[in-house]
Design a protein around this motif. Structure first.
Motif: not given
Length: 568
Positions: A222-226, A243-253
Motif C-alpha cells: 500500500g501507500t507507506v508513511s509513518g 476500502e474493499g481491498t484486504n491488506y497484505t503487507i510485507n516488512i522485510s530487512g
C-alpha cells in the motif's frame, strides 16, 4: 468523525520474534454446506490438493482467537475417522526448527478423544504430530505447534482426523517460518477508516514496532508513511489501502520477514434522517455490498433486482431487493433516536410461499438499536396458500400479535412501523391511506414496552422453511409521519429547488444550500430510468424527454430527495 476498527492481528508472528507465512487456508466462504471433495472455494489451488470425507460449512464460524476468519470452516461429523487431508505444501525453503503450524479448533465434547494430526512427506507413511489437546473448553481455540515437528519438504502432507463420536471443526490453518535472529518486533495493528462516505474510502493500518534501525527495511502492500524502521528504532509504520481491498503487507530487512494480513474494514456512513433508500443500485448486485448497508452474517445474499413496486399512486424508483430462505442479514444504520417517534415504512410483496411450511412463522424486517440489537420485529406466517403479518417486540421467532387479514401471494402491502418513546407504544400500519396518514391514524397492530434507542433497520433471512420469497422497495425512515404522505416529496437535501416545473424547455435547473455536485436520475411512470447524469453547473439537459410526468431523484453528498416533474 473517524471510526476506528480494532481488528484481530492475523500475523501469527505475534507468537514469535519474526514470522513469514509459508501457507495459510481460511476455508473460504461456502454458499451452502459442501463436501470437501466437491468444494471449490479454497484459498489455495494447485499444487495444493484437499481431500477427505468432511464438509465445509458456515455454521459455528470461528471466533475468539487471534486471526479467526469466521465464515467457512471444515466440519468433521461424529462419525469416527472423518478427516481432512491437505497435500502439496512446500516447506523446503525453510529449516524444520523454524517452521510453526497453527489452526483454529473446536470440539463439542472435551471428554471424547481429541483430534489426531499427522504428517507425511510421501503421502503413504504418516507420523503423529503432538500438540496440547483442548480438554477444557467447547469453544474455538488456537492450536500452535512449535518448530521441530513440521519437516522441510517439497511434498508435505497434513491429515486431520476425528477419532471419536464427537463433532470437530477446523479453520485458519497456517504454516509460518520464524527467525530467532530478527530483532524487529511488531505490535498489534490498528485499522482505521480515514473517512466514512458513500464512496470507497481509504483506510490505514498502523503497526507499532520496536527493535529497528539496524537494517534496511522494505515495506510493500500500500501507500507507506509513518516512521521508517530503517532509520528509526521504534515508532509506527502506517500503510494506506482502499476500502474493499484486504491488506497484505510485507516488512522485510536483514533476517526479518513479516507478513501482516487482514480484512478491509467497512467505512460506511451512518445515514441521516429522514432517510430514503430507493435501492438505486445495479440489478444482480448484492445489498450488503452497498455503502449504506453491511451484512451481519454469512450465507445467501439479499439481491438487487430490476423493477419496482407500486402502491396506489406511489411507485418506487431505482430498483428493489429480493430475498428468500436462509442467508445474510443486511443492516443499515441511521441517526440514533431516543425521543419522539420514529417511523420506518416500505412496500413489500411476497411472490412465493412454496418453500415455507404451512403454519411456520418468523420475522424478516427488524428495527434495531445502533449496535444491531433487535428491538422490534415484523413477522409473516403462512396460512394455507395465504399469509398473515405480525409485529412484536424482541423475543423469540414467533408471535401471537398478528393482523387478522389473510393476504395473497402477489399482493403489494405498504407497511409502516412506528415507535413512540413517550408512550412506549409500538405500532404497525398495514396499507394505510398515504394521502391522509399521520400519527393518529388507527393502526392494525400495537404493543407496549420500553425501548431506549432505535438506530438501525435490518432485513433478515431466517430459514428455508420460514422465510418466503419477498420483495421490498422504497424504504423510508423518519421522525415525521408526514414523510409518508403521498403528496409530500421526500426531501433530505437542505434548500433544494428544482425549476422550472412544469417545464416546456430543454433545461432543468437545481439549487441547494450546499451547491455541491448532484447525481440525477429521472424515471418515467413505468419506473424506467430515462436520464442518469451528474450535474456540476446546476443545469440538466432534458431535451430528450417527451411530454408527461417523471420522477426525479437527486443525490447530494449522500443525501437524497425525489421530485415529481411535469414536462409539457
Amino acid at each position: 468523525m473517524k471510526k476506528l476498527y480494532f481488528l484481530l492481528f492475523t500475523l501469527t508472528g505475534m507468537l514469535s520474534a519474526n514470522s513469514q507465512t509459508i501457507y495459510t487456508e481460511n476455508m473460504g466462504s461456502p454458499s451452502s454446506t459442501t463436501l470437501i471433495s466437491a468444494y471449490t472455494g479454497w484459498q489455495n489451488t494447485s499444487p495444493i490438493v484437499y481431500t477427505g470425507d468432511g464438509d465445509v460449512r458456515t455454521s459455528a464460524a470461528s471466533t475468539g482467537y487471534s486471526g479467526a476468519s469466521g465464515s467457512g470452516n471444515v466440519f468433521l461429523t461424529s462419525t469416527i475417522n472423518k478427516n481432512l487431508r491437505i497435500d502439496g505444501i512446500n516447506t523446503s525453503a525453510y529449516t524444520a526448527a523454524n517452521i510453526e503450524l497453527s489452526f483454529g479448533y473446536l470440539t463439542n465434547s472435551v471428554a471424547a478423544p481429541q483430534l489426531v494430526l499427522e504428517k507425511s512427506t510421501d503421502g503413504t507413511i504418516w507420523t503423529p504430530i503432538t500438540f496440547a489437546q483442548n480438554t477444557t473448553s467447547n469453544t474455538w481455540t488456537l492450536v500452535t505447534i512449535g518448530g521441530g515437528q513440521i519437516p522441510s519438504s517439497t511434498t508435505l502432507s497434513l491429515r486431520f482426523t476425528q477419532p471419536a463420536t464427537a463433532q470437530m471443526r477446523l479453520d485458519d490453518i497456517k504454516i509460518i517460518n520464524v527467525s530467532a535472529s530478527c530483532t524487529l518486533n511488531l505490535g498489534t495493528p490498528v485499522v482505521a477508516c480515514t473517512a466514512s462516505t458513500l464512496s470507497l474510502d481509504p483506510y490505514t493500518i498502523t503497526i507499532p514496532y520496536t527493535g529497528a534501525a539496524n537494517a534496511t527495511y522494505t515495506i510493500t502492500g500500500g501507500t507507506v508513511s509513518g516512521n521508517n524502521p530503517t532509520t528509526t528504532a521504534a515508532g509506527n509504520i502506517i500503510v494506506t489501502v482502499t476500502e474493499g481491498t484486504n491488506y497484505t503487507i510485507n516488512i522485510s530487512g536483514g533476517t526479518c520477514n513479516f507478513d501482516v494480513n487482514g480484512n478491509s474494514p467497512e467505512c460506511k456512513p451512518i445515514n441521516t434522517l429522514p432517510y430514503l433508500e430507493t435501492f438505486n443500485y445495479t440489478a444482480a448486485q448484492t445489498l450488503g455490498s452497498q455503502q449504506r448497508w453491511t451484512n451481519v452474517n454469512s450465507g445467501d445474499d439479499v439481491n438487487i433486482i430490476a423493477g419496482n413496486l407500486t402502491y396506489g399512486s406511489t411507485t418506487g424508483t431505482g430498483n428493489s431487493v429480493e430475498f428468500s430462505g436462509d442467508g445474510k442479514d443486511p443492516f443499515t444504520p441511521f441517526t440514533a433516536t431516543t425521543t419522539g417517534t420514529i417511523y420506518a415504512g416500505f412496500m413489500m410483496r411476497i411472490s412465493d410461499l412454496t418453500n415455507v411450511t404451512d403454519g411456520f412463522e418468523d420475522y424478516f424486517a427488524i428495527l434495531t438499536d445502533a449496535n444491531k440489537n433487535f428491538r422490534a420485529k415484523l413477522f409473516t406466517k403462512r396460512v394455507g396458500t395465504q399469509y398473515q403479518i405480525g409485529f412484536d417486540f424482541i423475543g423469540g421467532s414467533s408471535t401471537t400479535n398478528y393482523d387478522a387479514t389473510l393476504r395473497n401471494v402477489g399482493d403489494v402491502v405498504y407497511v409502516i412501523m412506528g415507535y413512540d418513546f413517550a408512550t412506549t407504544t409500538l405500532k404497525a400500519w398495514l396499507n394505510p391511506n398515504l394521502a391522509t396518514f399521520n400519527a393518529a391514524t388507527p393502526q392494525q397492530l400495537s404493543a407496549t414496552s420500553t425501548i431506549a434507542e432505535i438506530g438501525g433497520f435490518m432485513i433478515r433471512q431466517s430459514g428455508n422453511t420460514s422465510t418466503p420469497t419477498t420483495q421490498i422497495d422504497e424504504l423510508k425512515i423518519s421522525t415525521a409521519s408526514t414523510t409518508f404522505l403521498g403528496t409530500i416529496s421526500f426531501d433530505a437535501i437542505d434548500g433544494l429547488n428544482m425549476y422550472p416545473n412544469p417545464s416546456n424547455g430543454n433545461t432543468l435547473y437545481f439549487t441547494t444550500a450546499v451547491n455541491a455536485e448532484l447525481d440525477i436520475q429521472v424515471y418515467d411512470m413505468l419506473g424506467k430510468q430515462v436520464i442518469n447524469s451528474k450535474v456540476l453547473n446546476n443545469a440538466l439537459n432534458i431535451s430528450s424527454l417527451n411530454q408527461g410526468i417523471y420522477i426525479v431523484k437527486i443525490t447530494e453528498e449522500g443525501k437524497t430527495a425525489t421530485r415529481k416533474l411535469v414536462v409539457r
